[in-house]
Write a protein that holds these residues in place. Structure first.
Motif: not given
Ligand code: S3P
Length: 173
Positions: A108, A141, A144-145, A148-149
């Motif tokens: 990140k 946007e 990123c989620p 993050e897995q």
């Protein structure tokens, strides 16, 4: 330095463009005594043209097909450290394959830092379609989620890449 972990699976670095996957991956591989593979470079060598040229001549879907093809090959071989291009882990099939056969590390970084890094180059076709800052903001946007897995998450915003490498090794141990 933490005790060196025993590595029996490929370590796949994922994250947005400019997060430092290639630079950190090369250092991590050196520390762990593993080969380092940069997926974009691997595709460029295989096709004999740059990523920008692949996008220009054949279009993005063709490039995504290549990513899908080479990931199968790369996770099936001997363990290595593999830096993926920023779109690879976003693909559901590629992500499932990586989750099953490898250990994934999300690198990140903060938006401003990424923007500063990616602004130095014009080698990323997705960012050449308009205003870099707004394209990047949008991509971060959405993506990123998903990054993050990954199994492990580290931040490269501050400090030397070697500190990030140290943290990854700690997490792998
Ligand atoms: C892409 C990221 C690039 C490269 C291609 C597409 C993306 O790799 O694979 O330009 O979709 O985010 P880096 O993340 O190494 O810049």
């Amino acid at each position: 330095m933490p005790q060196e972990p025993k590595i029996d699976k490929t370590i796949v670095l994922v994250g947005i463009m400019g997060s430092g996957k290639s630079a950190i991956g090369a250092r991590l591989a050196l520390k762990l005594g593993l080969p380092f593979v940069d997926m974009d470079k691997y595709i460029e060598d295989r096709e004999g043209i740059t990523i920008s040229e692949i996008f220009e001549k054949h279009g993005e879907p063709y490039f995504r097909g290549l990513e899908r093809e080479v990931i199968d090959e790369l996770v099936a071989g001997e363990p290595c450290v593999l830096a993926t291009g920023g779109g690879a882990f976003i693909n559901d099939e590629i992500r499932a394959l990586i989750k099953k056969k490898a250990r994934s590390v999300c690198i990140k970084a903060d938006f401003d830092i990424i923007l500063e890094r990616v602004s130095r180059k014009n080698t990323r076709p997705l960012l050449e379609k308009g205003d870099k800052a707004s394209i990047l903001k949008d991509l971060m946007e959405k993506r990123c989620p998903i990054y993050e897995q990954a199994d492990i998450i580290v931040d490269s915003s501050e400090g030397e890449h070697d500190i990030v490498v140290y943290r990854i090794i700690e997490e792998l141990s």
